[in-house]
Motif scaffolding. Sequence first.
Motif, PDB file in Angstrom:
ATOM      1  N   LYS A   1       0.857  -1.118  -0.118  1.00  0.00           N
ATOM      2  CA  LYS A   1      -0.157   0.026  -0.090  1.00  0.00           C
ATOM      3  C   LYS A   1       0.743   1.260  -0.189  1.00  0.00           C
ATOM      4  O   LYS A   1       0.658   2.147  -0.750  1.00  0.00           O
ATOM      5  CB  LYS A   1      -1.037  -0.049   1.096  1.00  0.00           C
TER       6      LYS A   1
ATOM      7  N   LEU B   1       1.003   4.179  -2.980  1.00  0.00           N
ATOM      8  CA  LEU B   1       0.707   5.646  -2.749  1.00  0.00           C
ATOM      9  C   LEU B   1       1.791   6.615  -2.979  1.00  0.00           C
ATOM     10  O   LEU B   1       1.716   7.514  -3.375  1.00  0.00           O
ATOM     11  CB  LEU B   1       0.130   5.710  -1.320  1.00  0.00           C
TER      12      LEU B   1
ATOM     13  N   GLN C   1      -0.949   3.485  -7.934  1.00  0.00           N
ATOM     14  CA  GLN C   1      -2.436   3.513  -7.805  1.00  0.00           C
ATOM     15  C   GLN C   1      -2.858   5.045  -8.559  1.00  0.00           C
ATOM     16  O   GLN C   1      -2.312   6.032  -8.066  1.00  0.00           O
ATOM     17  CB  GLN C   1      -2.720   3.507  -6.407  1.00  0.00           C
TER      18      GLN C   1
ATOM     19  N   ILE D   1      -5.223   7.848  -8.734  1.00  0.00           N
ATOM     20  CA  ILE D   1      -6.258   8.563  -8.258  1.00  0.00           C
ATOM     21  C   ILE D   1      -6.639   9.511  -9.086  1.00  0.00           C
ATOM     22  O   ILE D   1      -5.834  10.755  -9.305  1.00  0.00           O
ATOM     23  CB  ILE D   1      -5.901   9.206  -6.901  1.00  0.00           C
TER      24      ILE D   1
ATOM     25  N   ASP E   1     -12.476   6.607   1.291  1.00  0.00           N
ATOM     26  CA  ASP E   1     -11.342   5.987   1.900  1.00  0.00           C
ATOM     27  C   ASP E   1     -11.060   4.541   1.891  1.00  0.00           C
ATOM     28  O   ASP E   1      -9.941   3.844   1.624  1.00  0.00           O
ATOM     29  CB  ASP E   1     -11.840   6.583   3.402  1.00  0.00           C
TER      30      ASP E   1
ATOM     31  N   LEU F   1      -9.594   3.470  -1.496  1.00  0.00           N
ATOM     32  CA  LEU F   1      -8.015   3.705  -1.623  1.00  0.00           C
ATOM     33  C   LEU F   1      -7.412   2.896  -0.663  1.00  0.00           C
ATOM     34  O   LEU F   1      -6.175   2.340  -0.982  1.00  0.00           O
ATOM     35  CB  LEU F   1      -7.797   5.252  -1.396  1.00  0.00           C
TER      36      LEU F   1
ATOM     37  N   SER G   1      -7.493   1.644  -8.052  1.00  0.00           N
ATOM     38  CA  SER G   1      -7.525   3.029  -8.639  1.00  0.00           C
ATOM     39  C   SER G   1      -8.922   3.443  -8.916  1.00  0.00           C
ATOM     40  O   SER G   1      -9.725   2.634  -9.066  1.00  0.00           O
ATOM     41  CB  SER G   1      -6.795   2.634  -9.878  1.00  0.00           C
TER      42      SER G   1
ATOM     43  N   ILE H   1      -7.847  11.684   0.777  1.00  0.00           N
ATOM     44  CA  ILE H   1      -6.586  11.413  -0.057  1.00  0.00           C
ATOM     45  C   ILE H   1      -5.177  11.705   0.849  1.00  0.00           C
ATOM     46  O   ILE H   1      -4.346  10.929   0.745  1.00  0.00           O
ATOM     47  CB  ILE H   1      -6.600  12.298  -1.453  1.00  0.00           C
TER      48      ILE H   1
ATOM     49  N   HIS I   1      -3.862   9.185   3.054  1.00  0.00           N
ATOM     50  CA  HIS I   1      -3.132   8.048   2.419  1.00  0.00           C
ATOM     51  C   HIS I   1      -1.763   8.285   1.967  1.00  0.00           C
ATOM     52  O   HIS I   1      -0.934   7.267   1.358  1.00  0.00           O
ATOM     53  CB  HIS I   1      -3.997   7.276   1.273  1.00  0.00           C
TER      54      HIS I   1
END
Length: 610
Positions: free
Chosen positions: A6, A10, A45, A47, A285, A288, A293, A349, A352
């Motif tokens: 993760k 990020l 990922q 966003i 939340d 993510l 994605s 966001i 993360h």
Amino acid sequence: MQIKMKWVLLLAGALASNVFNSNAQTKHEFSLGDNAFMLDGKPFQMISGEIHYPRVPREAWRSRLKMAKAMGLNTIGTYVFWNLHEPQKGKFDFTGNNDIVEFVKIAQQEGLWVILRPSPYVCAEWEFGGYPYWLLTEKGLVVRSKEQQYLKEYESYIKEVGKRLAPLQVNHGGNVLMVQIENEYGSYGSDKEYLAINQRMFKDAGFDGLLYTCDPADDAKNGHLPGLLPAINGLDDPKKVKELVNSLHNGKGPYYIAEWYPAWFDWWGAPHHTIPAEKYAGRLDSVLSAGISINMYMFHGGTTRGFMNGANYKDTSPYEPQISSYDYDAPLDEAGNPTPKFMSFRDVIAKHLPAGVKLPQVPASKPSMSIPTISMGRSISLMSVLPKPVTNVTPLTFEDLKQDYGYVLYRTRITGGRKGMLKLSELRDYAVVMVNGKMIGTLDRRLKQDSLEVTLPKGPVTLDLMVENMGRINFGKYLLQNKKGITEKVLFNHKELKGWEMFSLPFADTKAIKFNSPSKIIEGPSIKKGTFTVTKLDDTYLDMTKWGKGVIWVNGHNLGKYWSIGPQQTLYLPAEWLKKGANEIIVLELLKPEASILSGIEKPILGKLQ
């Protein structure tokens, strides 16, 4: 997902801008891992948020993209609109607000990746779902099918797109990560051969990077082409998203929600749609956190200007033409200002991001201003600016007249001194009915109104029908039933009226309108002209609450349509299209020829039904 994975995902997203800044021409590798997208061999990922370049003034593209970065986005999604880029067969336009190449390059300069959606069908609450009107004039052509004429026109278009945008893929040094073929095809059909033809056409056009499909969850099986990544629309339960993608993609990811809806669009006569941020912040939340994605549809909606609004129509519901505002209750509002939803999503966001990585500061909201009363100093009857007519025994459609959008005035002459029922068979979509130049009523497809009781004065009578294309259907099975105007016949007391003159009024621009005759009392549709002076250049919203129905141009820019029924009562006037000193305003008003004043206010009115 493991904590370590993760963090890598990020961090890749947060540091995306560094990839751009090192060397804009560096070629990158973007591929599918079993669980995540891989950018240069590392998990990435997306966003992302959707912005449509034609819905934002070109002069404001960069500021909107800076806002995207400030909310924490690392990617921008956009459709490509066939009807803008090939408005007439064989005549292409990638200039001005249609310059998508420049839009993508500005995104790269601002440290943003791009997801490209040439499709060529886009839906998007856009006229004919993005298809150019002239496809309806090609005999036998069937959109979204293997019909040869359609495939020929489609291939010609996608090659023009490829010439310009294929070099901007990441594997060629650009910032386009992935390219979507078709669009929610599973909601329309299930022909895998047709989808495979799409894939081949895109490759032949130069799109040699990652291709994908996207469909609503319930239709994903129909719309997925084996071998391509199936992206999912409208589903944000992480467990269900992963299960669905795995079932279609050999038990593997990565997982991409191509359209995640934080709100919805509006149509004339229905309430304005708003959804509180707190209803979606938790969902964002969870998505993510699961390493999925996402592309927010919309991050910023903007405005559907000109005659580009589409419409919905189903067997179970009436015709629903969409309004000009595409505010969408999105995180960034119609004028490009951050909303509470923007700040809420930004907070999610930010949670993360790895320690020490911060989001850019949110740019200040743009100032807006009120404009004192604007008096429309000149007013002329629409009848005084009619072009040369086309004559025919029966009424011709817009498409028969080779006309794309706007209005057609249909005229015939009949014997008066009688009363009866006037019926327009298959009216599309709205008509102002006039007898000897005087308005006697309206007909509205939304309300299934196609008939009107008429009393004709004695003597020869001129019957005029001012018909508006309110937007071609953009979704569903009726895409091919999209011709506009009087599409069948006109009856009076059950007898067909013949001998018609048709005056094309596309209003593509206002340069040809001459305000030579002095203003006088007008009884039917009218065109009004005024000027107003500003000393500063700020956004404003033209208040049309007291007007009827029509279109506005300021300094030659079409701002969109207004209609007193609502819910939209204002038209957004961007600061970028104003100039210090005198500004010109032109209004086409269909229903209230007596209206002559309006003003600019500081805030939009998007939720008032009248």
